[in-house]
Design an enzyme around this catalytic site. Sequence first.
Site, PDB file in Angstrom:
ATOM      1  CG  ASN A 106     -47.272  96.122  15.081  1.00 22.13           C
ATOM      2  OD1 ASN A 106     -46.345  96.007  14.283  1.00 22.13           O
ATOM      3  ND2 ASN A 106     -48.529  95.845  14.775  1.00 22.13           N
ATOM      4  CB  THR A 151     -35.942 147.070  15.071  1.00 25.94           C
ATOM      5  OG1 THR A 151     -35.919 148.461  14.766  1.00 25.94           O
ATOM      6  CG2 THR A 151     -35.794 146.898  16.583  1.00 25.94           C
ATOM      7  CE  LYS A 279     -15.367 135.157  -0.901  1.00 22.50           C
ATOM      8  NZ  LYS A 279     -16.534 135.529  -0.160  1.00 22.50           N
ATOM      9  CG  ASN A 281     -16.070 132.274   2.269  1.00 19.14           C
ATOM     10  OD1 ASN A 281     -16.095 133.509   2.286  1.00 19.14           O
ATOM     11  ND2 ASN A 281     -15.784 131.573   1.190  1.00 19.14           N
ATOM     12  CD  GLU A 286     -22.210 130.758   4.128  1.00 22.05           C
ATOM     13  OE1 GLU A 286     -22.297 131.903   3.679  1.00 22.05           O
ATOM     14  OE2 GLU A 286     -21.409 129.914   3.671  1.00 22.05           O
ATOM     15  CE1 TYR A 313     -45.427  99.880  12.820  1.00 20.78           C
ATOM     16  CE2 TYR A 313     -46.190  98.406  11.091  1.00 20.78           C
ATOM     17  CZ  TYR A 313     -45.198  99.184  11.640  1.00 20.78           C
ATOM     18  OH  TYR A 313     -43.975  99.275  11.039  1.00 20.78           O
ATOM     19  CD  GLN A 318     -39.761  99.760   7.870  1.00 26.46           C
ATOM     20  OE1 GLN A 318     -40.029  98.741   8.472  1.00 26.46           O
ATOM     21  NE2 GLN A 318     -39.409  99.775   6.597  1.00 26.46           N
ATOM     22  CE  LYS A 321     -37.742 101.886  12.065  1.00 26.01           C
ATOM     23  NZ  LYS A 321     -37.540 100.438  12.200  1.00 26.01           N
TER      24      LYS A 321
HETATM   25  N1  ARG Z   1     -39.826  97.430  10.958  1.00 25.99           N
HETATM   26  C1  ARG Z   1     -41.083  97.956  11.393  1.00 25.99           C
HETATM   27  C2  ARG Z   1     -40.905  99.387  11.868  1.00 25.99           C
HETATM   28  O1  ARG Z   1     -39.847  99.816  11.974  1.00 25.99           O
HETATM   29  C3  ARG Z   1     -41.659  97.174  12.527  1.00 25.99           C
HETATM   30  C4  ARG Z   1     -42.342  96.012  11.989  1.00 25.99           C
HETATM   31  C5  ARG Z   1     -43.782  96.006  12.177  1.00 25.99           C
HETATM   32  N2  ARG Z   1     -44.233  95.343  11.035  1.00 25.99           N
HETATM   33  C6  ARG Z   1     -45.432  94.810  10.807  1.00 25.99           C
HETATM   34  N3  ARG Z   1     -45.614  94.273   9.697  1.00 25.99           N
HETATM   35  N4  ARG Z   1     -46.350  94.868  11.685  1.00 25.99           N
HETATM   36  O2  ARG Z   1     -41.848 100.069  12.110  1.00 25.99           O
END
Ligand code: ARG
Length: 496
Positions: A106, A151, A279, A281, A286, A313, A318, A321
Amino acid sequence: MYRSRPEGSIDREILNYVSSLKDDSEIFFYDIIGSEVHVIMLHEIGYLSRGELVELLQALEEAKHHPKSIMKKSEHEDVHESVESFVVEKIGMSKGGMLQTARSRNDQVMTDLKMKVRNDINEVSILLGNLVETLLNSADSNKQTLMLLYTHLQHAQIGTFSHYLLSYTESIFRDMERLEELYSRINQSPLGSLAIGGSSFSVDRNRTASLLGFDQLSINSIDATSSRDMILEYLACLGILMITLSRISEDFILWTTDEFKYIELADSASSTSSAMPQKKNPDPLEILRSKSGGILGNLIASMTILKGLPSGYSRDLQDLKSLVFSSTTTTVNSLSMLRFVIESSIVHKTRMLEIAKSSFANAIDVAELLTSKKYLEFRSAHKLVGSLVKLAISNGKHSLEDLGEIEIEQLLQASGYQIQVEALKEIIVACRAENVLALRKSKGSPNHSEQVEMIHHNKMRLMNFRDRTAKRKKAIDKAYDDLSKIVRSYTFGSES
Ligand code: ARG
């Protein structure tokens, strides 16, 4: 490898479902250096012997060189488990098993994520600086390029192309400042917070923080491991920035149409049609416009993931990310693409001028001149010029200057304004497109000297911004450099 209470191995489908290995390649490097500083600190506080440290560092250094095979281990849940397993495999459980002493995934994952995001902030900042440079160069060569300003997408006032470009340097500078400010909140180390409540080992959090180049600690161990507001802030910064880029794209898309013809994209920046041979483009613009929507979606997705989580946590975190990583990639690619498009576009100055000349966009200047020369107060001047425009349009004219003396005379007589035709004509001529910007006096207007001043000022701002970005990057590079020196000082000559 982590299974102590649960018996046997985790079901394969469940493992695939919870695994973040696919996303984790983006934090692989950070995970390893995070582990290196952790074991160095464990040695410094007297827990690991020098020999144990050296073996751990050697295994971690070796891991650095095998990202692909380590990240392919489908029996692991994430990068942390994969790297630890690699280390245990290399040097055995009696030593490898010490790696995770006084640490949890964590605090580990948040440390990795913060290192990744601070790196991304620097990368995005460099590209923002490059884009501003392109805008300033183009502004410099278009200080005299008259164009209409709109405008409600209707002709508004006469301006210059440089003034338009400079307007976006202003918002991009704000984007830069937002990221700079966020950097200080990101650059605080969570390492040493463990799972949520700290450790009975006297982990030296300041030491690991400074070895990784963090400026401060993220002090409270609950907050350090489970808050992600600064990640939302990062996505918000990217979202706002992408809105800016999307609006520039939209302008350019519009201006490349045959109806406008203000801008032509370079052939190398254009797509075409499989069916219609004529064309050309503006597809990259876009795509940017649509991708900005994707980033806003990522921001909303992240906020939604976070909003109902209890403190501490939860594995939901997760999933932030991949949203962060893909947002950075999109932003980085979009910034480079837009810079290329702007740099390589052809500006049709004559067309811009023609359109500006055959318009009524100088109407406000005529009304202001009538007022400043004390012929009329502004409200009456507004009404008179409005009637002139209406008359010109109904007589098929394209500008106030096209009106003949007789037409004007008739209008003045019918409406009773106390002004001579000659004087009015003179004012209209003084306000023709080519002259009108010299009359604009207010700060920040498209007047020539204001353009020169704004370009100069923004060049200085850019220089200072680039200095600050380079300084931040240098501090991180130095921390990583110093760390590899420390690692080498332990491992040198100890190769087994
Ligand atoms: N892979 C997890 C993440 O990316 C981190 C692991 C934490 N997992 C846990 N069971 N406390 O957030």
